[in-house]
Design a protein around this motif. Structure first.
Motif, PDB file in Angstrom:
ATOM      1  N   ALA A   1       0.856  -1.191   0.000  1.00 53.91           N
ATOM      2  CA  ALA A   1       0.000   0.000   0.000  1.00 53.91           C
ATOM      3  C   ALA A   1       0.889   1.238   0.000  1.00 53.91           C
ATOM      4  CB  ALA A   1      -0.933  -0.004   1.212  1.00 53.91           C
ATOM      5  N   TYR A   2       0.272   2.381  -0.242  1.00 61.86           N
ATOM      6  CA  TYR A   2       1.023   3.630  -0.316  1.00 61.86           C
ATOM      7  C   TYR A   2       0.309   4.696   0.505  1.00 61.86           C
ATOM      8  CZ  TYR A   2       3.540   1.393  -4.122  1.00 61.86           C
ATOM      9  OH  TYR A   2       4.298   0.518  -4.858  1.00 61.86           O
ATOM     10  N   ILE A   3       1.087   5.425   1.292  1.00 66.81           N
ATOM     11  CA  ILE A   3       0.551   6.504   2.112  1.00 66.81           C
ATOM     12  C   ILE A   3       1.303   7.786   1.774  1.00 66.81           C
ATOM     13  CG2 ILE A   3      -0.137   4.969   3.991  1.00 66.81           C
ATOM     14  CD1 ILE A   3       2.400   5.802   5.489  1.00 66.81           C
ATOM     15  N   PRO A   4       0.689   8.960   2.028  1.00 64.65           N
ATOM     16  CA  PRO A   4       1.396  10.228   1.742  1.00 64.65           C
ATOM     17  C   PRO A   4       2.696  10.306   2.518  1.00 64.65           C
ATOM     18  CG  PRO A   4      -0.938  10.628   2.155  1.00 64.65           C
ATOM     19  CD  PRO A   4      -0.680   9.186   2.498  1.00 64.65           C
ATOM     20  N   LYS A   5       3.726  10.826   1.870  1.00 66.41           N
ATOM     21  CA  LYS A   5       5.034  10.963   2.498  1.00 66.41           C
ATOM     22  C   LYS A   5       5.206  12.367   3.029  1.00 66.41           C
ATOM     23  CE  LYS A   5       9.925   9.968   1.662  1.00 66.41           C
ATOM     24  NZ  LYS A   5      10.918   9.515   0.671  1.00 66.41           N
TER      25      LYS A   5
END
Length: 412
Positions: free
Chosen positions: A61-65
Motif C-alpha cells: 500500500a502507499y501513504i502520503p510521504k
C-alpha cells in the motif's frame, strides 16, 4: 519439532495489535477476526508450535510521504493473524536484544522518546560547532537479508523466533493489481516487527561501529535519521566520506539531499557557512533569540517546531472543517479536538514553545469562524465574534488545552 508457545501470549499480542485499522491480503478486519477469536487463535497457536505457520503475502500500500500529497511512501500491511504472530515474536525478541542497544539509539525503543533525542541534541549543539546530518535512503526497503540474519543469529537464545523472522523477510508483496513480487531485501515498513529488526541491523551497521571507531564524536539516531557532532568542519567532511563507505559496505545508501554538514551558529560562533539549520524529529535547530537568567538577550542554537510540522498541523485543523459544524456546541468541539491539541502541545511545546503559538492562534481563528456560522448575531461581525470567544476563554479557560497555556482569543 514442537516449540513452547503459550496461548496467553497470542491473546496479549492480539490485544496490542487489534486497533491497527488497515487490512491485509485476506481483507479481514480485526473485528471480523474477533468474532471467532478463540478458534482463530487456537489454529494459529497449533501452527506456531509445530513450526508450520506459513506467512501470507504482505499487501503493498502507499501513504502520503510527509506533507506531500503527491509523493507516496510504500508500506506493507500484514493480515490480522500475521500482526498477532509478529507481536508474539517481537515481545520475546525485544527483551533479549534491548540490553545490547546503545543509549544514543532512540527510535522505537521502550523508555525512550523522540523528545529525549531532541533534548540531548540541543545540549550537544552547544558544545560542538558542527553537525553531520544524515538520512538513510529507503532503509526499510533495502536492508540486506543475509546481514540482518547474521545480526539476529548473534543472539543464539532466539531459536523459534529466528525461524519465523526469516519467513517474514521472504514473504512476497501483493500489489494493488494482485501481482506477487518476490522480496530479496528489506523488512516492510508497517510490519509489527520491522522497527525492531531495523534497529538491530543499524545497531551493528552504525551504532557499535561509531562507538568503536569514533568514540570522540557523540551521535544520536532515531530509526534512519541520525546526527553526528564534530568539533571542526574538516572532521565532519572526513567523517561524511567514511560514513558513506560504511553504509555501502552494509548495502545501504545515504540520501544525497538529506545528508549534509551544518554549522551551529550563535553569538559565540560567528563564522559563515551555507547551512546553519537542520530538521530533526519535527524540530528545526537554528540560531534563535534567547534570554539568560539575568534578562539579557543573546543568540543561541536552539530547536523549535519546524515549518513542515506547522504546515501539517494547520492542514489537520483545516480538515476539521469547524465552520461546517454549527450544530455542535463549544463543549462538543472541545471533546472532539482537545486530545489532538494536547498531543501537539505535549510534543512541540517542550522547546521554544512560543513558536507553537502560530498553530494555536490559527485554531482560535477557526473557532471564531465557527462562532460566526453558529450565531446569527455574530455572522457579519468578526471583531464581535473574537470578543465573544475571548470572554468565553477568560471565563472558562479549561475548555481548550491551548487556552490553559495562555493562547487566548482577543478578549473583550
Amino acid at each position: 519439532m514442537a516449540y513452547h508457545i503459550d496461548m496467553k501470549w497470542l491473546y496479549e499480542a492480539y490485544r496490542r495489535t487489534r486497533k491497527d485499522g488497515a487490512v491485509g491480503v485476506d481483507g479481514q478486519r480485526a473485528e471480523e477476526y474477533a468474532r471467532d477469536l478463540e478458534e482463530n487463535l487456537q489454529s494459529l497457536l497449533e501452527r506456531f508450535k509445530a513450526g508450520s505457520y506459513r506467512v501470507p503475502p504482505v499487501r503493498r500500500a502507499y501513504i502520503p510521504k510527509g506533507n506531500s500529497k503527491m509523493e507516496k511512501r510504500p508500506i506493507g500491511v500484514p493480515t490480522v493473524a500475521d500482526r498477532t504472530a509478529q507481536m508474539v515474536v517481537k515481545t520475546h525478541v525485544e527483551p533479549k536484544v534491548e540490553p545490547v542497544f546503545l543509549d544514543d539509539s532512540y527510535g522505537y525503543r521502550p523508555g525512550k522518546s523522540a523528545i529525549d533525542a531532541v533534548g540531548i541534541t540541543r545540549k550537544r549543539c552547544w558544545r560542538y560547532d558542527w553537525v553531520l546530518e544524515f538520512d538513510i535512503r529507503g532503509l526499510f526497503d533495502n536492508i540486506d537479508h543475509d546481514l540482518l540474519m547474521r545480526a539476529i543469529r548473534k543472539h543464539k537464545d532466539c531459536r523459534w523466533e529466528i525461524l519465523y523472522i526469516e519467513r517474514w523477510l521472504k514473504a512476497p508483496f501483493r500489489t494493488e493489481e494482485g501481482h506477487h513480487v518476490e522480496r530479496t531485501a528489506g523488512t516492510p515498513q508497517g510490519g509489527v516487527i520491522s522497527p525492531l529488526l531495523s534497529n538491530l541491523f543499524l545497531h551493528y551497521a552504525f551504532d557499535v561501529w561509531m562507538k568503536r571507531r569514533y568514540p570522540q564524536n557523540p551521535w544520536v539516531r532515531y530509526a534512519d535519521d541520525g546526527l553526528v557532532h564534530c568539533r571542526t568542519k574538516q572532521e565532519a567532511e572526513k567523517l561524511l566520506q567514511i560514513l558513506k563507505k560504511r553504509f555501502e559496505e552494509c548495502k545501504l545508501e545515504l540520501h544525497p539531499e538529506k545528508t549534509r554538514i551544518v554549522y551551529c551558529k550563535d553569538d559565540d560562533r560567528r563564522a559563515d557557512h551555507p547551512n546553519i539549520s537542520f530538521d530533526f524529529l519535527g524540530y528545526t535547530f537554528r540560531p534563535r533569540r534567547a534570554k539568560n537568567r539575568y534578562g539579557k538577550y543573546f543568540v543561541s542554537f536552539l530547536p523549535a517546531v519546524s515549518d513542515k510540522a506547522i504546515k501539517s498541523m494547520r492542514r489537520v485543523v483545516h480538515d476539521w472543517r469547524m465552520h461546517l459544524k454549527p450544530d455542535k456546541s463549544i463543549e462538543d468541539l472541545s471533546r472532539m479536538f482537545n486530545p489532538i491539541i494536547r498531543g501537539w502541545i505535549n510534543y512541540y511545546g517542550h522547546f521554544y514553545k512560543s513558536r507553537l503559538h502560530i498553530v494555536l492562534r490559527y485554531i482560535n481563528g477557526c473557532l471564531v469562524y465557527w462562532a460566526r456560522r453558529k450565531y446569527k448575531r455574530l455572522n457579519r461581525h468578526k471583531r464581535r465574534a473574537e470578543y465573544w470567544l475571548g470572554r468565553l476563554a477568560r471565563r472558562d479557560p479549561r475548555l481548550f488545552t491551548h487556552w490553559q497555556m495562555g493562547t487566548l482569543p482577543t478578549a473583550g
